[in-house]
Design an enzyme around this catalytic site. Structure first.
Site, short mmCIF file in Angstrom:
data_model
loop_
_atom_site.label_atom_id
_atom_site.label_comp_id
_atom_site.label_asym_id
_atom_site.label_seq_id
_atom_site.Cartn_x
_atom_site.Cartn_y
_atom_site.Cartn_z
N GLU A 1 18.10 68.71 26.51
CA GLU A 1 19.41 69.44 26.29
C GLU A 1 20.04 68.42 25.13
O GLU A 1 19.78 67.31 25.20
CB GLU A 1 20.37 69.17 27.38
CG GLU A 1 19.97 70.31 28.75
CD GLU A 1 19.77 71.71 28.24
OE1 GLU A 1 20.22 72.11 27.47
OE2 GLU A 1 19.03 72.23 29.06
N ASP B 1 11.57 69.24 29.09
CA ASP B 1 12.86 70.12 28.42
C ASP B 1 13.82 69.23 28.13
O ASP B 1 13.86 67.82 28.75
CB ASP B 1 13.51 71.11 29.46
CG ASP B 1 14.27 71.87 28.94
OD1 ASP B 1 14.19 72.79 28.00
OD2 ASP B 1 15.48 72.14 29.18
N HIS C 1 21.98 75.59 31.97
CA HIS C 1 20.91 74.84 31.52
C HIS C 1 20.78 73.54 31.82
O HIS C 1 21.90 73.00 31.91
CB HIS C 1 20.62 75.22 29.90
CG HIS C 1 20.14 76.24 29.37
ND1 HIS C 1 19.19 76.49 28.47
CD2 HIS C 1 20.70 77.47 29.88
CE1 HIS C 1 19.29 77.95 27.99
NE2 HIS C 1 19.94 78.41 28.97
N ASP D 1 15.20 73.28 34.36
CA ASP D 1 14.41 73.94 33.69
C ASP D 1 12.69 73.61 33.44
O ASP D 1 11.92 74.42 33.39
CB ASP D 1 15.09 74.04 32.02
CG ASP D 1 16.36 74.72 32.25
OD1 ASP D 1 16.78 75.59 33.24
OD2 ASP D 1 16.93 74.91 31.04
N HIS E 1 24.98 74.12 28.48
CA HIS E 1 24.47 73.09 29.49
C HIS E 1 25.53 72.47 30.28
O HIS E 1 25.31 71.77 31.32
CB HIS E 1 23.60 72.07 29.03
CG HIS E 1 24.13 71.27 27.72
ND1 HIS E 1 25.40 70.53 27.79
CD2 HIS E 1 23.94 71.31 26.45
CE1 HIS E 1 25.82 70.06 26.52
NE2 HIS E 1 24.76 70.69 25.79
#
Length: 239
Positions: A9, A7, A152, A157, A57
């Site tokens: 961000e 994942d 997040h 995640d 986030h």
């Protein structure tokens, strides 16, 4: 097969508008067990972060000022994912950003390094058409605890996605691993199984000829009703 749940961000939603990756999180799984190996870095994007992204986030530009740049960690990251199957929720988004970062360094796209990329959002939409299939919705649907996910975060995640993936593919899982019961006599959760639940001796019960014939009849009926779209019969001839 070695799987990497990944994942990212970012500073915003569009890498084509110059947005950058600010966090990468990866966890490794082998034989449907987390190995406890992971890759996690925060990155200095050298640009502002959109207010909408910051609300998702919570990673501020001030926090990232002393962090490495993508160029500094690119080789280490590629070594970690090399040869693995990547499993990503909404894979086109993360792959697009990763390839944009690699292109800035004149490096080849990520799919030249990895064995394959699986998109769990596409999988979820196929399994649950017309329903919400974001990560929170899947956690609720499959009983995965995400109470610690207030914002997040790439590594968090990725870890949650690994547990969701095990639950989503439980039909396959039954052929590979036995979730069974834990020592308390209660069924093991996907999380317990991921983190090394003990495998119990399995008893194989084979179908009788009559049961096999009934199974073939049921598949033939499904094949007819679905106009040739029965997944169980993919690559087989229906008599």
């Amino acid at each position: 097969m070695r799987h990497i749940f990944l994942d990212t961000e970012t500073t915003g939603l569009e890498h084509k508008l110059g947005h950058r990756i600010i966090e990468i999180g990866c966890v490794e799984m082998r034989s449907r067990r987390l190995t406890k190996r992971h890759f996690h870095r925060y990155l200095n994007p050298d640009r502002d972060i959109d207010a909408g992204a910051l609300a998702v986030h919570g990673i501020s530009l001030e926090f990232l000022q002393d962090k490495a740049h993508f160029a500094d960690i690119a080789a280490e990251f590629l070594d970690f994912v090399r040869g693995a199957e990547l499993i990503i929720h909404n894979a086109p988004f993360d792959i697009g950003f990763l390839n944009a970062e690699l292109a800035l360094l004149d490096m080849a796209p990520i799919d030249t390094v990895c064995h394959h990329v699986h998109d769990t959002l596409r999988m979820a939409k196929d399994l649950h058409p017309g329903k919400k299939n974001n990560l929170n919705a899947l956690c609720e649907r499959y009983g995965v605890n995400n109470s610690h996910r207030t914002l997040h975060g790439a590594l968090l995640d990725a870890e949650i996605l690994a547990e969701v993936y095990v639950a989503m593919t439980r039909g396959q899982e039954s052929l590979i691993m036995d979730l069974g019961n834990n020592n308390s006599g209660q069924p093991e959760t996907a999380e317990q199984a991921l983190n090394g639940g003990q495998r119990r001796a399995q008893c194989i019960v084979r179908a009788s000829d009559e049961e096999l014939a009934q199974h073939d009849q049921a598949l033939a009926a499904i094949q007819k009703e679905s106009k040739g779209k029965c997944l169980w019969l993919s690559g087989e001839t229906v008599s």
